[in-house]
Design a protein around this motif. Structure first.
Motif, PDB file in Angstrom:
ATOM      1  N   GLY A  11       0.793  -1.254   0.065  1.00  0.00           N
ATOM      2  CA  GLY A  11       0.360   0.092   0.342  1.00  0.00           C
ATOM      3  C   GLY A  11       1.189   1.214  -0.009  1.00  0.00           C
ATOM      4  N   GLY A  14       4.233   0.741   1.890  1.00  0.00           N
ATOM      5  CA  GLY A  14       4.648  -1.388   1.471  1.00  0.00           C
ATOM      6  C   GLY A  14       5.278  -0.854  -0.493  1.00  0.00           C
ATOM      7  N   VAL A  33      -2.299  -9.413   0.221  1.00  0.00           N
ATOM      8  CA  VAL A  33      -3.301 -10.527   0.105  1.00  0.00           C
ATOM      9  C   VAL A  33      -4.855 -10.503  -0.946  1.00  0.00           C
ATOM     10  CG1 VAL A  33      -3.062 -11.011   2.161  1.00  0.00           C
ATOM     11  CG2 VAL A  33      -3.997  -9.423   2.236  1.00  0.00           C
ATOM     12  N   LYS A  34      -4.743  -8.954  -1.182  1.00  0.00           N
ATOM     13  CA  LYS A  34      -5.590  -8.601  -2.620  1.00  0.00           C
ATOM     14  C   LYS A  34      -4.785  -8.904  -4.030  1.00  0.00           C
ATOM     15  CE  LYS A  34      -7.925  -4.704  -0.153  1.00  0.00           C
ATOM     16  NZ  LYS A  34      -7.306  -3.534   0.303  1.00  0.00           N
ATOM     17  N   PRO A  84      -2.072  -2.628   7.294  1.00  0.00           N
ATOM     18  CA  PRO A  84      -2.600  -1.597   8.314  1.00  0.00           C
ATOM     19  C   PRO A  84      -2.272  -1.895   9.248  1.00  0.00           C
ATOM     20  CG  PRO A  84      -3.788  -2.542   6.181  1.00  0.00           C
ATOM     21  CD  PRO A  84      -2.820  -3.454   6.267  1.00  0.00           C
ATOM     22  N   THR A  85      -3.145  -1.261  10.085  1.00  0.00           N
ATOM     23  CA  THR A  85      -2.926  -1.059  12.041  1.00  0.00           C
ATOM     24  C   THR A  85      -3.823  -0.256  11.781  1.00  0.00           C
ATOM     25  OG1 THR A  85      -1.062   0.338  12.049  1.00  0.00           O
ATOM     26  CG2 THR A  85      -0.659  -2.432  12.530  1.00  0.00           C
ATOM     27  N   SER A 119       4.784  -1.808  10.514  1.00  0.00           N
ATOM     28  CA  SER A 119       3.419  -1.014  11.136  1.00  0.00           C
ATOM     29  C   SER A 119       3.759  -0.328  11.732  1.00  0.00           C
ATOM     30  CB  SER A 119       2.716  -2.271  11.102  1.00  0.00           C
ATOM     31  OG  SER A 119       2.195  -2.742   9.628  1.00  0.00           O
ATOM     32  N   ARG A 154       7.798   6.671   8.323  1.00  0.00           N
ATOM     33  CA  ARG A 154       7.011   7.402   8.519  1.00  0.00           C
ATOM     34  C   ARG A 154       7.378   8.227   7.236  1.00  0.00           C
ATOM     35  NH1 ARG A 154      13.002   9.362  11.348  1.00  0.00           N
ATOM     36  NH2 ARG A 154      12.043   9.437  13.461  1.00  0.00           N
ATOM     37  N   ILE A 155       6.705   7.387   6.295  1.00  0.00           N
ATOM     38  CA  ILE A 155       6.013   8.012   4.976  1.00  0.00           C
ATOM     39  C   ILE A 155       5.185   9.309   4.483  1.00  0.00           C
ATOM     40  CG2 ILE A 155       4.767   6.866   3.781  1.00  0.00           C
ATOM     41  CD1 ILE A 155       6.641   6.279   1.791  1.00  0.00           C
ATOM     42  N   PRO A 157       3.003  10.926   2.760  1.00  0.00           N
ATOM     43  CA  PRO A 157       2.218  10.472   1.255  1.00  0.00           C
ATOM     44  C   PRO A 157       2.709  12.122   0.400  1.00  0.00           C
ATOM     45  CG  PRO A 157       1.283   9.048   2.074  1.00  0.00           C
ATOM     46  CD  PRO A 157       1.974  10.466   3.128  1.00  0.00           C
ATOM     47  N   HIS A 260      -4.172   8.333   7.724  1.00  0.00           N
ATOM     48  CA  HIS A 260      -4.697   6.805   8.678  1.00  0.00           C
ATOM     49  C   HIS A 260      -3.162   6.861   9.399  1.00  0.00           C
ATOM     50  CE1 HIS A 260      -4.557   2.673   8.924  1.00  0.00           C
ATOM     51  NE2 HIS A 260      -3.484   2.123   9.013  1.00  0.00           N
ATOM     52  N   TYR A 325      -7.645  13.690   2.529  1.00  0.00           N
ATOM     53  CA  TYR A 325      -7.531  13.879   4.249  1.00  0.00           C
ATOM     54  C   TYR A 325      -6.444  15.012   3.960  1.00  0.00           C
ATOM     55  CZ  TYR A 325      -3.477  11.694   5.004  1.00  0.00           C
ATOM     56  OH  TYR A 325      -2.130  10.916   5.058  1.00  0.00           O
TER      57      TYR A 325
HETATM   58  N1  LIG Z   1      -0.243   5.478   4.823  1.00  0.00           N
HETATM   59  C1  LIG Z   1       0.965   6.232   5.200  1.00  0.00           C
HETATM   60  O1  LIG Z   1       1.202   7.454   5.505  1.00  0.00           O
HETATM   61  C2  LIG Z   1       1.293   6.074   6.269  1.00  0.00           C
HETATM   62  C3  LIG Z   1       2.935   5.950   7.324  1.00  0.00           C
HETATM   63  C4  LIG Z   1       2.988   5.991   8.365  1.00  0.00           C
HETATM   64  C5  LIG Z   1       3.122   4.923   8.324  1.00  0.00           C
HETATM   65  N2  LIG Z   1       2.206   3.919   8.249  1.00  0.00           N
HETATM   66  C6  LIG Z   1       1.910   3.200   8.918  1.00  0.00           C
HETATM   67  O2  LIG Z   1       2.091   1.930   7.348  1.00  0.00           O
HETATM   68  C7  LIG Z   1       1.172   0.532   7.631  1.00  0.00           C
HETATM   69  C8  LIG Z   1       1.199  -0.170   6.545  1.00  0.00           C
HETATM   70  O3  LIG Z   1      -0.101   1.478   6.353  1.00  0.00           O
HETATM   71  P1  LIG Z   1      -0.648   1.758   4.720  1.00  0.00           P
HETATM   72  O4  LIG Z   1      -1.358   3.354   4.554  1.00  0.00           O
HETATM   73  O5  LIG Z   1       0.264   1.456   3.831  1.00  0.00           O
HETATM   74  O6  LIG Z   1      -1.762   0.959   4.334  1.00  0.00           O
HETATM   75  P2  LIG Z   1      -2.707   0.244   2.915  1.00  0.00           P
HETATM   76  O7  LIG Z   1      -3.893   0.653   3.432  1.00  0.00           O
HETATM   77  O8  LIG Z   1      -1.707   1.910   1.895  1.00  0.00           O
HETATM   78  O9  LIG Z   1      -1.894  -0.719   2.475  1.00  0.00           O
HETATM   79  C9  LIG Z   1      -1.684  -2.239   3.334  1.00  0.00           C
HETATM   80  C10 LIG Z   1      -1.689  -2.847   1.954  1.00  0.00           C
HETATM   81  O10 LIG Z   1      -2.023  -4.319   2.600  1.00  0.00           O
HETATM   82  C11 LIG Z   1      -2.121  -5.505   2.507  1.00  0.00           C
HETATM   83  N3  LIG Z   1      -2.177  -6.264   3.152  1.00  0.00           N
HETATM   84  C12 LIG Z   1      -3.657  -6.198   4.385  1.00  0.00           C
HETATM   85  N4  LIG Z   1      -3.540  -7.648   5.492  1.00  0.00           N
HETATM   86  C13 LIG Z   1      -2.360  -7.765   4.490  1.00  0.00           C
HETATM   87  C14 LIG Z   1      -1.706  -9.433   4.865  1.00  0.00           C
HETATM   88  N5  LIG Z   1      -2.034  -9.695   6.224  1.00  0.00           N
HETATM   89  N6  LIG Z   1      -0.299  -9.603   4.351  1.00  0.00           N
HETATM   90  C15 LIG Z   1       0.077  -9.226   3.280  1.00  0.00           C
HETATM   91  N7  LIG Z   1      -0.639  -7.864   3.319  1.00  0.00           N
HETATM   92  C16 LIG Z   1      -1.639  -7.180   3.691  1.00  0.00           C
HETATM   93  C17 LIG Z   1      -3.613  -5.011   1.834  1.00  0.00           C
HETATM   94  O11 LIG Z   1      -4.189  -5.413   0.741  1.00  0.00           O
HETATM   95  C18 LIG Z   1      -2.693  -3.845   1.524  1.00  0.00           C
HETATM   96  O12 LIG Z   1      -2.640  -3.497   0.135  1.00  0.00           O
HETATM   97  C19 LIG Z   1      -0.049   0.876   8.947  1.00  0.00           C
HETATM   98  O13 LIG Z   1       1.174   0.270  10.322  1.00  0.00           O
HETATM   99  C20 LIG Z   1       0.179   2.636   9.128  1.00  0.00           C
HETATM  100  O14 LIG Z   1      -0.163   3.175   9.957  1.00  0.00           O
HETATM  101  C21 LIG Z   1       1.091   4.513   7.376  1.00  0.00           C
END
Ligand SMILES: NC(=O)c1ccc[n+]([C@@H]2O[C@H](COP(=O)([O-])OP(=O)(O)OC[C@H]3O[C@@H](n4cnc5c(N)ncnc54)[C@H](O)[C@@H]3O)[C@@H](O)[C@H]2O)c1
Length: 420
Positions: A11, A14, A33-34, A84-85, A119, A154-155, A157, A260, A325
């Protein structure tokens, strides 16, 4: 080993990580998983704002591929969890994705692998949740047979200045050897690596960063309310205060916090403090209360603006500009525009929106009417609310063509505009 690293969860976090590692010449596998996400990526299509289709194609050219087949995890020297968390019911942590990803690694763990959790989560997760699961499913021991670490993502976006390469990477190892290994891993594609004493310090550092923002945004949001009552322009106040070259960092009020991280992560910490120690983390709880009520406050101000001209919200057409957001991205997670639209609709307004990044928008069960005719819709609406200041908006100009213009971002200078 076929792959240097497998990134679990492709996501917002990642995928840029996988991109950076691929660019640095690492052999990268993505696991998600998707199936839809995996198929799209392998076909060269991106689903996150920060990467274009061309970026994904470049990654594929560099050897990247995505899979839903967890057995391939066994072919990677390092596994990084970026799933995700979210919050569970009752605002506790929902670690189901972390557990799912950890189990997938545990079932396929080979001796010598480095496992990293990225995460955002509460302190102790790496040691108390991830480690026991990995050890149980693999029969291997952390720190002896495989390495284990936490490294917070620490991304930011949409940030064009700081990306995965030039944002320092905090790492905490389960043992000293784990720390050496994880520092060496990120050192291959991140400019600066910062070590903490252990995994808990790295987990808590991330939560401190987000809590710091959450609390300081709440501070100015609370000030916005009373400054308005007192006839003080808070934006001017912040501008003046931020000329101090030390000891002050500017935060700005707004219609509420979204995304998020800020509305969610501090809860992980306060929930953890409460459940482990039995007392509240008061700053977080207060900040939560103030920030969460901002959409309601904005709705009330909207009501007052119409009321001042003898008009009710009921039956008024209100145009919301920007419903994501943060500016210039498409991410709508936890956007304060959603509760704001819900509140205005509940008061009987006809809500419309304009957002160049959002093709359709549903609030509750209702699909909100979208307009592409920015100027025409602004001129026709009884009230225009600037919720997110995308770069496409010339707020002063729009304030000039609108009957009433409410600027929740403090970007207008036109005297017709009403600022938060
Ligand atoms: N988005 C941000 O700006 C940001 C910044 C800093 C930290 N984070 C943290 O990073 C983590 C990920 O956030 P994100 O924004 O990338 O989420 P996201 O929803 O964009 O992506 C997460 C991906 O993980 C996949 N996934 C779910 N369960 C899974 C599993 N069991 N195995 C493999 N893949 C699985 C989902 O299908 C999805 O594609 C979270 O803990 C979030 O708090 C996010």
């Amino acid at each position: 080993m076929t792959y240097d690293v497998v990134v679990l969860g492709l996501g917002y976090v990642g995928l840029p990580l996988a991109q950076q590692a691929t660019r640095a010449g690492l052999r990268v596998l993505g696991f998600d998983v998707k199936p839809g996400v995996v198929t799209a990526l392998n076909a060269g299509r991106s689903h996150v704002d920060d990467l274009t289709d061309a970026d994904v194609r470049e990654m594929i050219g560099g050897g990247f591929r995505a899979t839903t087949d967890e057995t391939l995890i066994a072919d990677a020297g390092t596994a990084v969890i970026c799933v995700p968390t979210p919050l569970a019911e009752g605002d506790g942590p929902d670690l189901r994705a972390v557990v799912g990803a950890t189990e997938a690694i545990g079932r396929n763990l080979r001796p010598g692998t480095l496992v990293v959790l990225e995460s955002t989560t509460y302190p102790g997760t790496t040691d108390e949740v991830v480690r026991p699961l990995l050890e149980k499913l693999s029969g291997l021991t952390a720190g002896i047979d495989f390495h284990l670490a936490f490294s917070p993502e620490r991304i930011d976006p949409g940030n064009e200045r700081f990306g995965p390469r030039n944002t320092p990477k905090v790492v905490g190892g389960y043992t000293r050897a784990c720390a050496d290994r994880v520092a060496a891993f990120y050192g291959r594609f991140v400019d600066t690596v910062v070590r903490t004493k252990g995994t808990r310090e790295a987990e808590t550092a991330k939560l401190l960063e987000n809590t710091y923002r959450h609390v300081n945004i709440a501070l100015v949001n609370e000030m916005a309310r009373f400054c308005h009552e007192l006839g003080i322009d808070l934006w001017d106040v912040i501008h003046a205060a931020s000329t101090k070259p030390f000891g002050f960092q500017a935060f700005f009020p707004g219609p509420g916090v979204g995304g998020h991280c800020i509305p969610i992560d501090p809860n992980y910490l306060s929930h953890n403090v409460r459940s482990k120690l039995g007392y509240p983390f008061r700053f977080v709880e207060l900040a939560q209360e103030i920030n969460a009520t901002m959409p309601d406050y904005v709705a009330r101000r909207a009501q007052n603006l119409l009321n001042a001209d003898g008009q009710a919200v009921h039956g008024a057409t209100i145009l919301l500009l920007g419903v994501t957001y943060k500016p210039n991205i498409a991410d709508q997670r936890e956007s304060p525009a959603t509760p704001l639209a819900g509140r205005l609709s509940a008061l009987g307004a006809t809500v419309m929106y304009h957002d160049p990044h959002v093709a359709s928008w549903t609030v509750g069960d209702i699909e909100v009417a979208r307009t592409d005719d920015l100027e025409g819709a602004a001129a026709a609406a009884d009230l225009v609310i600037l919720v997110q200041n995308h770069r496409e908006y010339d707020a002063d100009h729009l304030a000039g063509v609108s009957k009433r213009f409410f600027d929740t971002r403090g970007v207008t200078t036109a005297k017709e505009a009403h600022r938060l």
